[in-house]
Design a protein around this motif. Structure first.
Motif, mmCIF file in Angstrom:
data_model
loop_
_atom_site.group_PDB
_atom_site.id
_atom_site.type_symbol
_atom_site.label_atom_id
_atom_site.label_comp_id
_atom_site.label_asym_id
_atom_site.label_seq_id
_atom_site.Cartn_x
_atom_site.Cartn_y
_atom_site.Cartn_z
ATOM 1 N N ALA A 262 80.752 51.338 34.702
ATOM 2 C CA ALA A 262 80.905 52.188 35.876
ATOM 3 C C ALA A 262 79.805 51.912 36.902
ATOM 4 N N ILE A 263 80.118 52.217 38.129
ATOM 5 C CA ILE A 263 79.124 52.226 39.196
ATOM 6 C C ILE A 263 78.628 53.668 39.279
ATOM 7 N N VAL A 264 77.345 53.871 39.065
ATOM 8 C CA VAL A 264 76.781 55.221 39.029
ATOM 9 C C VAL A 264 76.155 55.575 40.370
ATOM 10 N N VAL A 265 76.491 56.749 40.856
ATOM 11 C CA VAL A 265 75.915 57.265 42.091
ATOM 12 C C VAL A 265 75.169 58.551 41.746
ATOM 13 N N ARG A 266 73.897 58.568 42.063
ATOM 14 C CA ARG A 266 73.115 59.796 41.876
ATOM 15 C C ARG A 266 73.420 60.739 43.035
ATOM 16 N N THR A 267 73.947 61.907 42.705
ATOM 17 C CA THR A 267 74.282 62.891 43.736
ATOM 18 C C THR A 267 73.299 64.051 43.616
ATOM 19 N N PHE A 268 72.436 64.147 44.591
ATOM 20 C CA PHE A 268 71.365 65.141 44.543
ATOM 21 C C PHE A 268 71.886 66.537 44.856
ATOM 22 N N VAL A 269 71.477 67.484 44.027
ATOM 23 C CA VAL A 269 71.861 68.881 44.192
ATOM 24 C C VAL A 269 70.752 69.599 44.948
ATOM 25 N N ASP A 270 71.126 70.195 46.064
ATOM 26 C CA ASP A 270 70.193 70.996 46.858
ATOM 27 C C ASP A 270 70.454 72.461 46.495
ATOM 28 N N PRO A 271 69.466 73.155 45.955
ATOM 29 C CA PRO A 271 69.702 74.532 45.525
ATOM 30 C C PRO A 271 70.036 75.492 46.674
ATOM 31 N N LYS A 272 69.775 75.075 47.886
ATOM 32 C CA LYS A 272 70.106 75.928 49.031
ATOM 33 C C LYS A 272 71.549 75.726 49.494
ATOM 34 N N THR A 273 72.058 74.514 49.369
ATOM 35 C CA THR A 273 73.413 74.238 49.864
ATOM 36 C C THR A 273 74.478 74.220 48.772
ATOM 37 N N MET B 83 80.943 45.516 27.427
ATOM 38 C CA MET B 83 82.354 45.475 27.763
ATOM 39 C C MET B 83 82.732 46.741 28.519
ATOM 40 N N SER B 84 83.506 46.587 29.565
ATOM 41 C CA SER B 84 83.906 47.714 30.400
ATOM 42 C C SER B 84 85.063 48.475 29.762
ATOM 43 N N MET B 85 84.968 49.795 29.827
ATOM 44 C CA MET B 85 86.080 50.603 29.347
ATOM 45 C C MET B 85 87.097 50.838 30.458
ATOM 46 N N PHE B 86 86.815 50.302 31.655
ATOM 47 C CA PHE B 86 87.676 50.506 32.811
ATOM 48 C C PHE B 86 88.467 49.229 33.056
ATOM 49 N N SER B 87 89.746 49.226 32.692
ATOM 50 C CA SER B 87 90.560 48.016 32.735
ATOM 51 C C SER B 87 90.899 47.567 34.153
ATOM 52 N N GLU B 88 90.867 48.437 35.102
ATOM 53 C CA GLU B 88 91.235 48.081 36.476
ATOM 54 C C GLU B 88 90.005 47.914 37.360
ATOM 55 N N GLY B 89 88.913 47.492 36.801
ATOM 56 C CA GLY B 89 87.694 47.312 37.572
ATOM 57 C C GLY B 89 86.800 48.532 37.460
ATOM 58 N N PRO B 90 85.613 48.400 38.004
ATOM 59 C CA PRO B 90 84.651 49.492 37.860
ATOM 60 C C PRO B 90 85.055 50.733 38.659
ATOM 61 N N VAL B 91 84.779 51.864 38.095
ATOM 62 C CA VAL B 91 84.999 53.125 38.791
ATOM 63 C C VAL B 91 83.632 53.658 39.208
ATOM 64 N N THR B 92 83.649 54.492 40.219
ATOM 65 C CA THR B 92 82.423 55.128 40.682
ATOM 66 C C THR B 92 82.305 56.485 40.021
ATOM 67 N N VAL B 93 81.165 56.728 39.409
ATOM 68 C CA VAL B 93 80.911 57.977 38.710
ATOM 69 C C VAL B 93 79.685 58.635 39.325
ATOM 70 N N GLY B 94 79.832 59.876 39.733
ATOM 71 C CA GLY B 94 78.705 60.626 40.264
ATOM 72 C C GLY B 94 77.983 61.360 39.146
ATOM 73 N N ILE B 95 76.670 61.319 39.189
ATOM 74 C CA ILE B 95 75.848 62.071 38.239
ATOM 75 C C ILE B 95 74.917 62.962 39.041
ATOM 76 N N CYS B 96 74.948 64.260 38.729
ATOM 77 C CA CYS B 96 74.050 65.183 39.424
ATOM 78 C C CYS B 96 72.610 64.793 39.168
ATOM 79 N N TRP B 97 71.846 64.840 40.229
ATOM 80 C CA TRP B 97 70.437 64.475 40.146
ATOM 81 C C TRP B 97 69.645 65.526 40.900
ATOM 82 N N TYR B 98 68.399 65.679 40.545
ATOM 83 C CA TYR B 98 67.555 66.702 41.155
ATOM 84 C C TYR B 98 66.258 66.085 41.643
ATOM 85 N N HIS B 99 65.791 66.539 42.783
ATOM 86 C CA HIS B 99 64.456 66.179 43.236
ATOM 87 C C HIS B 99 63.470 67.018 42.425
#
Length: 101
Positions: free
Chosen positions: A57-68, A1-17
């Protein structure tokens, strides 16, 4: 069951190479250390990702670049590179990605 009553939200999760992980650990060591190994971090991150998706939620992996990442923080007025900074980064990047689609 979704906890988001107005449809799915996009959630970013930090990810690393894998090749960037140790450098990222050094970057965050003083304020908010990451797990010792990439494998430990990945296991936890995948659990969080599954839990977030299970909530609808819709999950987006957001990659962290240690240089930027430090430049991004400076540009956005973030002084402390901690979990809060990483969370803000991942949400901004996820929004940017979802607007591109």
């Amino acid at each position: 069951m979704s906890m988001f009553s107005e449809g799915p939200v996009t959630v970013g999760i930090c990810w690393y190479h894998p090749e960037d992980y140790q450098e990222c650990r050094k970057l965050f060591a003083a304020t908010d250390p990451l797990q010792d190994t990439y494998a430990e971090w990945l296991k936890q991150a995948e659990i969080i990702e599954l839990q977030t998706k299970a909530q609808g939620a819709i999950v987006v992996r957001t990659f962290v670049d240690p240089k930027t990442f430090p430049k991004w923080c400076k540009k956005h007025g973030i002084k402390k590179m901690d979990s809060g900074a990483r969370s803000e980064y991942s949400q901004v990047k996820a929004r940017e990605m979802s607007q591109e689609n």
